[in-house]
Design an enzyme around this catalytic site. Structure first.
Site, short mmCIF file in Angstrom:
data_model
loop_
_atom_site.label_atom_id
_atom_site.label_comp_id
_atom_site.label_asym_id
_atom_site.label_seq_id
_atom_site.Cartn_x
_atom_site.Cartn_y
_atom_site.Cartn_z
N GLY A 22 0.77 -1.23 0.00
CA GLY A 22 0.00 0.00 0.00
C GLY A 22 0.81 1.28 0.00
N GLY A 24 2.75 2.29 -2.46
CA GLY A 24 2.86 2.84 -3.80
C GLY A 24 4.04 2.31 -4.60
N LYS A 25 4.47 1.07 -4.30
CA LYS A 25 5.60 0.48 -5.05
C LYS A 25 5.28 0.40 -6.54
CE LYS A 25 6.00 -3.45 -2.89
NZ LYS A 25 5.04 -3.30 -1.79
N THR A 26 4.11 -0.15 -6.87
CA THR A 26 3.78 -0.39 -8.28
C THR A 26 3.66 0.92 -9.04
OG1 THR A 26 2.67 -2.47 -7.76
CG2 THR A 26 2.10 -1.43 -9.85
N ASP A 49 4.73 -8.95 -7.63
CA ASP A 49 3.88 -8.66 -6.47
C ASP A 49 2.51 -9.29 -6.70
OD1 ASP A 49 2.34 -7.63 -4.45
OD2 ASP A 49 3.01 -5.56 -4.70
#
Length: 589
Positions: A22, A24-26, A49
């Protein structure tokens, strides 16, 4: 406070992003990939992921083979499904034994290979080929991995004993990995991959965090773990930093100040990393144009300035408390990922039940939760008692027991493997499970509220041990304590026990909560309530960015309420912490 992140800050071919769910890696990985491709670099973006929405971001179907993104020249993307990889890996290990062992033993072996570590090993197995295949590597200027392996998994793969069949004969407990024999022919390949990871001229590790305490602590833990095995070229991105705030809006001011206070508490280790920031934006980070906007100065679009607040018809916390009181529920668990507010929700449920005249015992197994802080050492209602289970203490006690039982049969290399294997996440869950089984056993005359529970995988491991301990003496050294045996059926009994899943109205927390629910259902446990916590859409904020963000929440509130939850409650984002008995009482109302 921090300079804005720019892809110009990237100087290595390989980038790995890590951070808690949650943060904001992607979206950070996708925006970086688009920006690098726009600058003329040929880029491959790979996600490992399980919660990744890479396909939604670019609006195309993806597989494990690189595919050109039609709207971005020079950009290719690949989506490795770690669950499918883990399934194939499980079958490669278990398949040869299907005709040799009883069905019950095969079922236990499969459960041994259903943990989070197995999924990660399988994903690592997949993306190793991208790191070590010179034909692929020479095609791209940058290869970006959305999600990095943990230090625990990499340390396991570096231990010589992991490759000699030790796990096939292991009889200790807690292993998430199961037999590693299926990987025995890949030792050199993995060694080469770890070498690339730890080479600062080839690889940059990007630690993505939010400006909140739990996300910073998770980034710090990952940073330290990965430094231990030589991955020291690290960069920190603080994502979602509110640039300005509306001083006349209580929610906006509190939101801004809470972020600022969290950053003041940043662990010393993280302060050593080169740090950048990305802004808190109101729009959804899907679509190429939105991704391109992330690295530009952010202004709220004029179309968003006059959004009307919309009311939600979902019940609040009081509905949950009324339900548990009316149905005489005896055992209540709050579950969910770190940072979603489990401790506050558990505490508020306990206080609400006390106010209805029930005797309640509240306990936590969450190492980050401090019930003393939550209640501010206030004088409690005489019907409320509180305890805390220290996972570190319980884990050390459990590990000592396992090592004492197993060490006489192991050489030095085997003992080293055993000690690392006991660092598995399941070890903590099993050790803590035994500890709170004792708490539940001695509180027959009270409602027991437990903040944080074991996953379905851990419960199934314990169940497997109980049923098949003569054939595979694992999970607790071959012995399941009587109170743990009694607790397993109690947890499965909906007349006695209720599971409350706590989440946020965002993509990754909802997807992770959904996987948690699936995991519990495998163990024949059906969560009764979902709580969507800290919702901006349930506030009356007039801050344009926060109001706009509230609109984005609607999709995930509807997803949880209409498709995932048996019953769903909505809790507003609160402008102050609910600490102390009286504030918790007002929170419930």
């Amino acid at each position: 406070m921090y300079p804005s992140f720019s892809p110009n800050n990237i100087h290595t071919q390989f980038l790995f992003l890590t951070g808690k769910g949650g943060v904001g890696k992607t979206s950070t990985a996708c925006a970086t990939a688009v920006a690098l491709a726009d600058s003329g670099k040929k880029v491959l973006l790979i996600s490992t992921d399980p919660a990744s929405n890479l396909q939604d971001v670019f609006g195309i179907e993806l597989t494990s083979s690189p595919k050109a993104v039609p709207t971005v020249k020079n950009l290719f993307a690949s989506n490795i499904d770690p669950e499918s990889s883990a399934k194939a890996y499980r079958e490669s290990v278990v398949g040869p034994y299907r005709d040799k062992f009883l069905e019950s033993v095969i079922a236990t072996m499969e459960e041994q290979l259903s943990g989070a570590c197995t999924v990660e090993i399988a994903a690592f197995d997949e993306f190793t080929s991208f790191l070590t295949n010179s034909e692929i590597v020479k095609q791209y200027d940058h290869i970006i991995f959305d999600t990095a392996p943990t230090g625990h998994t990499l340390r396991l793969l570096q231990l010589p004993t992991a490759w000699n069949g030790f796990l096939e004969e292991s009889t200790h407990g807690a292993s998430c990995l199961g037999p590693l024999s299926g990987l025995a022919d890949k030792k050199d390949l993995y060694s080469s991959a770890v070498s690339v990871l730890s080479n600062p001229t080839e690889t940059t590790l990007i630690l993505v965090t939010r400006p909140d305490v739990s996300a910073l602590l998770e980034a710090d833990r990952a940073s330290k773990e990965l430094k231990e095995i030589g991955i020291k070229n690290q960069m920190l991105i603080v994502n979602g930093l509110l640039q300005n705030h509306n001083e006349e809006d209580k929610i906006s001011s509190a939101f801004y100040n809470r972020q600022k206070d969290a950053l003041k508490q940043m662990p010393e280790n993280l302060k050593e990393a080169i740090a950048y920031s990305l802004p808190y934006v109101s729009y959804s980070l899907t679509g190429v144009e939105n991704l391109r906007s992330l690295f530009k100065p952010y202004e709220v679009p004029t179309t968003e300035l006059n959004i009307e607040n919309q009311s939600n018809n979902l019940p609040g916390l009081q509905a949950i408390i009324n339900d548990f009181s009316a149905n005489k529920t005896k055992l209540i668990f709050t579950m969910g990922k770190g940072g979603v507010g489990k401790t506050t929700i558990a505490s508020a449920i306990a206080v609400g039940l006390v106010e209805k005249g029930h005797r309640v015992h509240l306990t936590t197994t969450d190492p980050a939760a401090h019930l003393d802080y939550q209640f501010q050492s206030n004088k409690l209602n005489q019907n409320l008692t509180i305890s805390s289970i220290n996972p570190k203490v319980e884990v050390e006690k459990y590990k000592a027991e396992v090592i004492a039982k197993s060490s006489k049969d192991l050489d030095e290399a085997g003992l080293a493997y055993l000690k690392e294997d006991l660092e598995s996440p399941c070890t903590e869950e099993i050790a803590v499970f035994q500890a709170f089984a004792e708490v539940v056993a001695r509180t027959e005359n009270e409602i027991v509220v437990i903040d944080t529970a074991p996953t379905g995988h851990t419960l199934l491991l314990l169940d497997a041990s109980e049923s098949y301990s003569k054939e595979i003496a694992r999970s607790t050294g071959g012995e399941v304590p009587d109170n743990a045996k009694r607790l397993l059926p109690q947890i499965r009994n909906p007349k006695e026990t209720a599971i409350v899943i706590v989440t946020l109205a965002e993509a990754t927390p909802v997807l992770e909560a959904s996987r948690l629910q699936d995991d519990l259902r495998r163990a024949k446990i059906n969560p009764k309530w979902w709580v969507i916590n800290q919702s901006l859409s349930a506030t009356n904020t007039n801050d344009p960015i926060l109001k706009s963000k509230a609109m984005v929440e609607k999709e995930w509130i509807n997803e949880a309420n209409e498709k995932l939850a048996e019953k769903c409650a909505l809790i507003p984002w609160l402008h102050e912490e609910m600490v102390g008995y009286e504030k918790l009482k007002s929170f419930v109302r």
